[in-house]
Design an enzyme around this catalytic site. Sequence first.
Site, short mmCIF file in Angstrom:
data_model
loop_
_atom_site.label_atom_id
_atom_site.label_comp_id
_atom_site.label_asym_id
_atom_site.label_seq_id
_atom_site.Cartn_x
_atom_site.Cartn_y
_atom_site.Cartn_z
N THR A 194 -46.53 -38.35 -33.95
CA THR A 194 -46.03 -37.73 -32.51
C THR A 194 -45.27 -36.68 -32.85
OG1 THR A 194 -46.11 -40.02 -31.81
CG2 THR A 194 -45.21 -38.44 -30.24
N CYS A 195 -44.02 -36.83 -33.31
CA CYS A 195 -42.88 -36.05 -33.50
C CYS A 195 -43.50 -34.90 -34.22
CB CYS A 195 -41.81 -36.35 -34.52
SG CYS A 195 -40.23 -35.54 -34.36
N GLY A 219 -47.37 -37.19 -40.00
CA GLY A 219 -46.23 -36.52 -39.20
C GLY A 219 -46.29 -37.14 -37.85
N HIS A 243 -11.64 -23.82 -33.65
CA HIS A 243 -11.78 -22.95 -32.40
C HIS A 243 -12.39 -21.54 -32.61
CE1 HIS A 243 -10.33 -20.93 -28.76
NE2 HIS A 243 -10.14 -19.96 -29.45
N GLU A 246 -53.85 -43.33 -42.25
CA GLU A 246 -53.59 -42.31 -41.03
C GLU A 246 -54.90 -42.03 -40.40
OE1 GLU A 246 -50.73 -41.28 -39.20
OE2 GLU A 246 -52.69 -40.65 -38.18
C1 LIG Z 1 -43.12 -34.80 -25.73
C2 LIG Z 1 -42.15 -35.65 -26.76
C3 LIG Z 1 -41.04 -35.08 -27.21
C4 LIG Z 1 -40.19 -35.86 -27.88
N1 LIG Z 1 -38.97 -35.52 -28.36
C5 LIG Z 1 -38.40 -36.06 -29.27
C6 LIG Z 1 -36.92 -35.51 -29.80
O1 LIG Z 1 -36.75 -34.42 -29.51
N2 LIG Z 1 -36.53 -36.37 -30.62
C7 LIG Z 1 -36.70 -37.56 -30.86
O2 LIG Z 1 -36.00 -38.16 -31.74
N3 LIG Z 1 -37.59 -37.97 -30.69
C8 LIG Z 1 -38.62 -37.22 -29.64
N4 LIG Z 1 -39.92 -37.94 -29.31
C9 LIG Z 1 -40.07 -39.29 -29.79
C10 LIG Z 1 -40.75 -39.21 -31.20
O3 LIG Z 1 -41.95 -38.19 -31.30
C11 LIG Z 1 -41.01 -40.53 -31.33
O4 LIG Z 1 -40.02 -41.28 -31.28
C12 LIG Z 1 -41.29 -40.84 -32.86
O5 LIG Z 1 -42.44 -39.70 -33.49
C13 LIG Z 1 -42.06 -42.09 -33.25
O6 LIG Z 1 -42.25 -42.04 -34.77
P1 LIG Z 1 -42.98 -43.29 -35.14
O7 LIG Z 1 -42.88 -43.50 -36.71
O8 LIG Z 1 -42.63 -44.60 -34.47
O9 LIG Z 1 -44.89 -43.32 -34.93
P2 LIG Z 1 -45.64 -41.60 -34.80
O10 LIG Z 1 -44.78 -40.58 -34.96
O11 LIG Z 1 -46.21 -42.09 -33.32
O12 LIG Z 1 -46.88 -42.20 -35.83
C14 LIG Z 1 -47.50 -43.18 -36.00
C15 LIG Z 1 -48.79 -42.76 -36.43
O13 LIG Z 1 -49.63 -43.72 -36.49
C16 LIG Z 1 -50.98 -43.43 -36.61
N5 LIG Z 1 -51.67 -44.48 -36.42
C17 LIG Z 1 -51.80 -45.29 -35.05
N6 LIG Z 1 -52.50 -46.31 -34.99
C18 LIG Z 1 -53.03 -46.48 -36.15
C19 LIG Z 1 -54.13 -47.08 -37.07
N7 LIG Z 1 -54.43 -48.29 -36.26
N8 LIG Z 1 -54.64 -46.72 -38.19
C20 LIG Z 1 -54.25 -45.69 -38.67
N9 LIG Z 1 -53.28 -44.83 -38.07
C21 LIG Z 1 -52.56 -45.26 -36.84
C22 LIG Z 1 -51.10 -42.30 -35.53
O14 LIG Z 1 -52.10 -41.32 -35.66
C23 LIG Z 1 -49.78 -41.60 -35.82
O15 LIG Z 1 -49.99 -40.52 -36.96
C24 LIG Z 1 -40.47 -37.31 -28.44
C25 LIG Z 1 -41.76 -37.73 -27.96
C26 LIG Z 1 -42.81 -37.11 -27.20
C27 LIG Z 1 -43.93 -37.64 -26.47
#
Ligand SMILES: Cc1cc2nc3c(=O)[nH]c(=O)nc-3n(C[C@H](O)[C@H](O)[C@H](O)COP(=O)(O)OP(=O)(O)OC[C@H]3O[C@@H](n4cnc5c(N)ncnc54)[C@H](O)[C@@H]3O)c2cc1C
Length: 456
Positions: free
Chosen positions: A41-42, A39, A441, A34
């Site tokens: 984005t979420c 964790g 209800h 990582e």
């Molecule tokens: C403002 C906002 C609000 C949101 N609200 C919701 C919601 O309410 N409900 C919902 O379902 N979804 C929501 N989402 C979308 C949701 O956050 C994402 O769909 C979800 O986090 C995707 O998860 P993931 O596992 O694909 O990757 P991510 O959670 O993005 O994690 C990817 C990880 O990989 C790491 N990484 C990337 N490249 C490399 C590399 N080369 N080497 C090592 N580490 C790396 C990153 O640092 C990151 O920690 C929201 C998104 C945003 C931006």
Amino acid sequence: MTRTFDAIVIGAGQAGPALAGRLSGAGQRVAMIERKYLGGTCVNTGCMPTKALVASAKAAQTARRAADYGVVLSGGVAVDMPKVRARAHTVTMNARNGLEAWVGGMPGVDLIRGQAAFVGPHEVEVNGERLTAPKIFINVGGRAVVPDFPGVHDVPSLNNTSIIDLGTLPRHLVVVGGSYIGLEFAQMYRRFGAEVTVVEKGPRLVGREDPDVSEAIQAILEGEGITARTRAECISFAPHPDGVAVGVDCTSGDPIVVGSHVLLAVGRQPNTDDLGLAAAGIEADARGFIKVDDQLRTSVEGVWAMGDCNGKGAFTHTSWNDYEIVAANLLDGDSRRVSDRIETYALFVDPPLGRCGMTETAARAAGKTIRVGKRAMTRVGRAVEKGETQGFMKVVVDADTDAILGAAILGVEGDEAIHAILDTMSAKQPYTTLMRTVHIHPTVSELIPTVLGELK
Ligand SMILES: Cc1cc2nc3c(=O)[nH]c(=O)nc-3n(C[C@H](O)[C@H](O)[C@H](O)COP(=O)(O)OP(=O)(O)OC[C@H]3O[C@@H](n4cnc5c(N)ncnc54)[C@H](O)[C@@H]3O)c2cc1C
């Protein structure tokens, strides 16, 4: 020297840590890499902090409406932005720390902090060290797109990460992008007390939804004093003494909106540009999404891609489901597939939009013969009792098969009530099964059988 593992997981988003846990439980040695925060984005810059902020905004709104409920507040409503930010940060930190403890305690899992890049089909480099494994799982997620609008690099702008850290109230926030992420920020900042303008290129907000849903959401936001500038075909940016001048329209209305702050919310792109995919021979599409099959296998044997980076979903629940699919197929002798899941999501404006399956527009475009049931929330007892009657619920049914094709519940508890419909679809039951189910209800869900009894 190259270190060898049974599996390498790149990215600790939603899918990665859980998969590392399953592999570790099966006795495998796993490298979990990582580059920033566990964790992803979420937890850190997406769902969790934004839903915490939405809750603060809702509290402010309810306080403003206190008199409607016969509650007397002495004095006006003020929002303490540093406290609002601190609350959201605590929600994030509790989740992140919980993950740290969980992953840290997984036997056989090495948590490696750093940026990983492929140097071969089964070899990655991180912090100058090479790691190899017969199985590699990519879970690198995505980030906000910086659009190539003229002047975008000449002005300061915010994205979903930096706006969460803001901690101050913009005088006038211009949100560029009138879709899911942009609208949540637009409404919360309006409720915190900012002037807010939403600038959207398309003819309506949330253009992927049915027109009646878009119109209702726009009316709700405008009712709170948000300005929506749709059909903004001339978006550009220039520095201005009062902040940023956002060029909006070339033909009608004010051509420019001057904001103190600009939030760019025009879409997401996968974090695959610096992942060395070419060195591994892993195929991606023109936008950088990793190509996968129905079981999330990439073009290279022994390499899977899960979550936002594969373009099959853009939500926490789809990334989590990707983990479930891969784990079930690899470890449980199952044969789960992406195509088994029904599209579902919510837009967390208030009242929220809960969605599942096809829109009415999509069902018609697919040539289906449909029947539609619709009910205004003004005719839902629980909504009336709560004093939150904006929106409507709508269910689309296939007239030939009686299968539910999709639904939208824009209204109080819409994000929860939608699951009754989703679960019926998932169980492949006809709409009549749900129509004949007795619901509690008074709830919002209670009216779903009624809507199904009034299909047209
Ligand atoms: C403002 C906002 C609000 C949101 N609200 C919701 C919601 O309410 N409900 C919902 O379902 N979804 C929501 N989402 C979308 C949701 O956050 C994402 O769909 C979800 O986090 C995707 O998860 P993931 O596992 O694909 O990757 P991510 O959670 O993005 O994690 C990817 C990880 O990989 C790491 N990484 C990337 N490249 C490399 C590399 N080369 N080497 C090592 N580490 C790396 C990153 O640092 C990151 O920690 C929201 C998104 C945003 C931006």
